[in-house]
Design an enzyme around this catalytic site. Sequence first.
Site, PDB file in Angstrom:
ATOM      1  CB  SER A  63       2.965  -7.386 -13.029  1.00  0.00           C
ATOM      2  OG  SER A  63       2.052  -6.330 -13.219  1.00  0.00           O
ATOM      3  CG  ASP A  87       7.214  -0.231 -10.859  1.00  0.00           C
ATOM      4  OD1 ASP A  87       6.000   0.046 -10.723  1.00  0.00           O
ATOM      5  OD2 ASP A  87       7.604  -1.344 -11.250  1.00  0.00           O
ATOM      6  CG  HIS A  96       4.281  -3.259 -10.810  1.00  0.00           C
ATOM      7  ND1 HIS A  96       5.184  -2.801 -11.757  1.00  0.00           N
ATOM      8  CD2 HIS A  96       3.502  -4.167 -11.437  1.00  0.00           C
ATOM      9  CE1 HIS A  96       4.970  -3.426 -12.901  1.00  0.00           C
ATOM     10  NE2 HIS A  96       3.942  -4.253 -12.738  1.00  0.00           N
TER      11      HIS A  96
END
Length: 372
Positions: free
Chosen positions: A48, A337, A340
């Site tokens: 990610s 969040d 990230h």
Amino acid sequence: MGVVKEGCFPLFPFFTLHVILSLSIPLLPLSVHSKCAKNPIIFNFGDSNSDTGGYVDGLGLDFVPPNGRTYFHQPAGRLSDGRLMIDFLCESLNTSYLTPYLNSLGPNFTNGANFAIIGSATLPRYVPFSLHVQVSQFLRFRSHSPALMSNGYKDLVGDGDFENALYTIDIGQNDLAASFDSLSYSQVIDRIPSFITEIKYAIWSIYQKGGKNFWVHNTGPLGCLPQKLASFARDGSELDEHGCLVPLNNAAKAFNAQLGDLCKQLNSQLINATIVYVDIYSIKYDLIANASNYGFTSPLMACCGYGGPPYNYNANITCGRTGYTVCHEGSKFISWDGVHYTEAANAIFASNILSSNYSTPSVNFNFFCNKI
């Protein structure tokens, strides 16, 4: 934290870079502008931290607001409020953002492809979308793209361009994170060589198909993520002077030491290849440890989440789920969040990467332009 919005959406498992930096962090070096004689080609592998939409394309869904609010002004397949490090690095080369390999709706692969997928790890090897699967996808792309171009297809990569392409790898965080969910610290350390072996296999596989320019990021300070800080039972002795979990960060350092040794080893073994090892851990930890010097606040607290200080993270009410709160747009948060990073943080990370001060050997992206 300024609360400006509540959400009711479920969340599923550069301005140019120099403008951002000149407006907010004037003491940082400006971005390195491309000197490439032709369009640079990049193939990216990872999780990610560098997925630009592969997860969304693969599952046929979209992320929900407030993801993407800062730059794209809508969800853009990235778990961030805006651009990722890989986006800024592409901007530094004056090339388009990387198209996810799984994008089937008018994809353009003329400047490479992004195989990174949210949640990816090096192991288990055959589980989508592990590093092994990503490399297998690349090898299929490598095999078919030149043949399709010879038959008149466009927006692909020609045979001779694979040798001069840049291969970027940023993976390992999920291996460590998942291991800590069920294993002791010593057991996690014992697993690290198996993760490194998978990265070695990936580089060798690409090299055997002509790749020779590799850009390898180590993993960041896992113990500084708000998610981990909010989730792990701890006492004061487990936290360092900046409030990060020492065992998790020590595991990241152990992983990075072995990854650095691998890159050094491969640089001596792979003829005519260059493997650049980039110390992302130091870049990220420096921003967290010296947040106020960069104009950031609450370095261990998520901008988007639930629960308020100190971490604003709740596993049951994550960013985008009913009840979440989000900081005011433009706030100087490092974590988006809880897992990230914000675009503002990613811009700083990219600037430091481009400085070449954290690279071994000490080169930047323009080094590869000279090889194209």
